[in-house]
Scaffold this active site. Structure first.
Site, short mmCIF file in Angstrom:
data_model
loop_
_atom_site.label_atom_id
_atom_site.label_comp_id
_atom_site.label_asym_id
_atom_site.label_seq_id
_atom_site.Cartn_x
_atom_site.Cartn_y
_atom_site.Cartn_z
N LEU A 1 -28.72 8.21 -2.11
CA LEU A 1 -28.52 7.45 -3.35
C LEU A 1 -27.02 7.45 -3.54
CD1 LEU A 1 -30.28 6.11 -5.56
CD2 LEU A 1 -30.17 8.25 -6.83
N ASP A 2 -26.40 6.29 -3.55
CA ASP A 2 -24.94 6.27 -3.43
C ASP A 2 -24.26 6.93 -4.63
OD1 ASP A 2 -24.64 4.39 -5.45
OD2 ASP A 2 -24.20 2.71 -4.11
N LYS A 3 -23.00 7.22 -4.43
CA LYS A 3 -22.24 8.00 -5.40
C LYS A 3 -22.23 7.37 -6.79
CE LYS A 3 -17.69 10.20 -5.89
NZ LYS A 3 -16.37 10.39 -5.25
N SER B 1 -24.56 5.60 -8.11
CA SER B 1 -25.92 5.46 -8.66
C SER B 1 -26.44 6.80 -9.13
CB SER B 1 -26.86 4.89 -7.59
OG SER B 1 -26.39 3.65 -7.11
#
Length: 270
Positions: A104-106, A108
């Protein structure tokens, strides 16, 4: 791989059968076999080897499986590389070694699983298994019916067209989307293609587990959740995989130990 091998006496000691010193003795006495062959002292064994003592199969004690649901805050990196600032492992600071399932990208926030069970990692990460992941997304301008329709029907990104998916408008600038894919920064790229910028993205469900904890907190999955999760991912493995066309892209490598490698950035980062 050499790193997966361990000395036979250590393997026996870790099963709780006896101490390493006692293991050396019973090995010398010829009471131990590896795949039906009597080994020498110092022999190494791997996870697929069959070790027997006096003809009885023994197995290494496994760590108790850990399954956590974590509400990742914005700014935390989903990496096991402890040299990366604000990495997810240091943030959670769990007493046992665990790692994230997927990414889960930074920028998000939201639900991500943490575990020490490599088997469940590979099952869940197979994009071809059609496992649902649900998100709420806020964008920088008014959402139109055309936007919802195009998001749902598929958007050309990363040399492919995204799978059809369920998209529902929640408010003038927020929508809900359910994906069964794991392309790199997929939702953000889809929105960008249609002229929108994501200002907030939260994952609120993975398969049967919904987000129900505050940001920055985690909880154990319940026995009932784990049982249902295993039932839902079980059909995903070998039978279904064998039935797929050979040309299905296989470059989507899913081993968790390699997910920080930039060569595999095609997958799994929203």
């Amino acid at each position: 791989m050499e790193e997966n091998l361990k000395r036979l006496n250590k393997f026996i000691g870790e099963t709780g059968f006896c101490s390493r010193r006692e293991a050396d003795k019973i090995i010398e006495e010829g009471r131990v076999t590896i795949n039906g062959v009597v080994p020498e002292l110092g022999t190494k064994v791997g996870p697929d080897d069959e070790v027997r003592i006096d003809g009885k199969l023994i197995r290494e004690k496994r760590e108790k499986p850990i399954y956590l649901a974590f509400n990742k805050p914005v700014g935390i990196e989903c990496t096991t590389n402890l040299e990366v600032r604000n990495n997810i492992v240091d943030y959670i600071n769990y007493p046992t070694r665990i790692f994230p399932i997927g990414r889960l990208d930074k920028a998000s926030e939201g639900l991500i699983f943490m575990t020490n069970d490599g088997d469940i990692v590979n099952k869940i990460l197979r994009a071809r298994n059609n496992h649902e992941k649900e998100y709420t997304v806020t964008v920088n301008k008014l959402i139109t019916d055309r936007f919802i329709e195009k998001m749902g029907n598929g958007v050309p990104i990363l040399d492919t067209v995204t799978r059809k998916c369920k998209v529902e408008k929640i408010s003038s600038t927020t929508f809900k989307i359910i994906l069964t894919q794991g392309l790199n920064r997929q939702i953000r790229r889809m929105c960008e293609y249609l002229g929108y910028e994501v200002t907030a993205l939260k994952r609120i469900r993975i398969i049967n587990i919904s987000l129900d904890i505050p940001v920055g907190r985690f909880r154990d999955l319940t026995d009932a959740e784990i049982k249902e999760l295993n039932q839902l991912i079980e059909p995903s493995s070998k039978t279904e995989e064998a039935s797929l066309p050979k040309q299905e892209p296989v470059k989507r490598r899913t081993e968790f130990i390699k997910r920080d490698d930039p060569r595999f950035k095609k997958r799994g980062d929203y």
